[in-house]
Design a protein around this motif. Structure first.
Motif, mmCIF file in Angstrom:
data_model
loop_
_atom_site.group_PDB
_atom_site.id
_atom_site.type_symbol
_atom_site.label_atom_id
_atom_site.label_comp_id
_atom_site.label_asym_id
_atom_site.label_seq_id
_atom_site.Cartn_x
_atom_site.Cartn_y
_atom_site.Cartn_z
ATOM 1 N N PHE A 122 26.063 73.587 24.106
ATOM 2 C CA PHE A 122 25.716 72.438 24.907
ATOM 3 C C PHE A 122 23.997 72.184 24.743
ATOM 4 N N HIS A 126 20.828 65.699 29.125
ATOM 5 C CA HIS A 126 21.264 66.869 29.772
ATOM 6 C C HIS A 126 22.608 66.588 30.447
ATOM 7 N N HIS A 148 27.056 67.216 29.155
ATOM 8 C CA HIS A 148 27.929 67.808 29.766
ATOM 9 C C HIS A 148 29.157 66.946 30.053
HETATM 10 ZN ZN LIG Z 1 23.578 71.084 33.686
#
Ligand SMILES: [Zn+2]
Length: 230
Positions: free
Chosen positions: A195, A181, A185
């Motif tokens: 994303f 995660h 980013h």
């Molecule tokens: Zn995040």
């Protein structure tokens, strides 16, 4: 409010709040009463007192503290380690199979076990971050750890990623999903569909169960090492 428990109630004057709100944080075990800036305190406390049952329910859900004492077990990555304190002169904390062995003054155990866990967390997280960053074709300028209460990781636009050291207390698949995660980013500074698709690609599986695990069990990780003597 239950006056015997006032010591775990934080009263916060809020500049823009329109009304009182009461919340309870399972990670810290503290209740928080937000009071509008100019509101009188007495009625606010009376309002909070009316929530005593709700607050008692929340307190009943508090995770059990797991102090770092000899014989205690700690889930570390995907192993369960037992703190084995031995007689003799102080020496470095050593992992020996499923034992975390150390010697020296008993009162130094909590601090030294936590330091060992933090080092182990940083090693693992730095390695996994490098692995996912290579896969994503991005750079990460720095990997650091801390002990934030509400976040498991954060990624700065400078390229630095910070994690909670307590991720080392979670199962490996949960920790890795958090790393994927944060690394994602570095490509997308948002939580949009692209994303989420990238996180799943890096991880090789759906990260949703890992997020759910943290929502359900995350607070308990904040009680590991709590209640330690010394
Ligand atoms: Zn995040």
């Amino acid at each position: 409010m239950d006056t015997g428990r006032m010591d775990d109630l934080d009263i916060v004057r809020h500049p823009t709040a329109r009304r009182c709100t009461l919340s309870f944080d399972l990670a810290s075990g503290r209740a928080r009463l937000v009071v509008p800036k100019r509101a009188a305190l007495k009625p606010a406390l009376a309002w909070a007192a009316g929530k005593a049952d709700w607050l008692a329910e929340q307190r009943a859900r508090l995770p059990a503290p797991c102090p770092f004492v000899p014989g205690a077990t700690i889930a570390v990555a995907d192993a369960v380690l037992t703190i084995a304190h031995e007689a003799g002169a102080r020496r470095a904390v050593l992992r020996d199979g499923d034992r975390l062995s150390l010697a020296g003054p008993v009162e130094t155990i909590p601090r030294r076990v936590e330091a060992w866990l933090r080092r182990t967390a940083l090693d693992l997280l730095a390695r996994e971050t490098a692995e996912f960053a290579a896969k994503a074709g991005v750079t990460v300028s720095q990997v650091a750890i801390g002990d934030p209460r509400r976040r498991w990781g954060s990624c700065a636009s400078s390229g630095a990623i910070r994690y909670s050291w307590r991720l080392v207390l979670a199962p490996g698949w949960v920790r890795r999903a958090t790393v994927a995660h944060e690394v994602a980013h570095r490509v997308h500074m948002n939580h949009g569909p692209a994303f989420h698709a990238l996180v799943a690609t890096l991880l090789g599986e759906d990260p949703t169960p890992a997020r759910a695990w943290l929502r359900e069990h995350g607070a308990a990780l904040h009680w590991v090492g709590r209640g330690s003597p010394g």
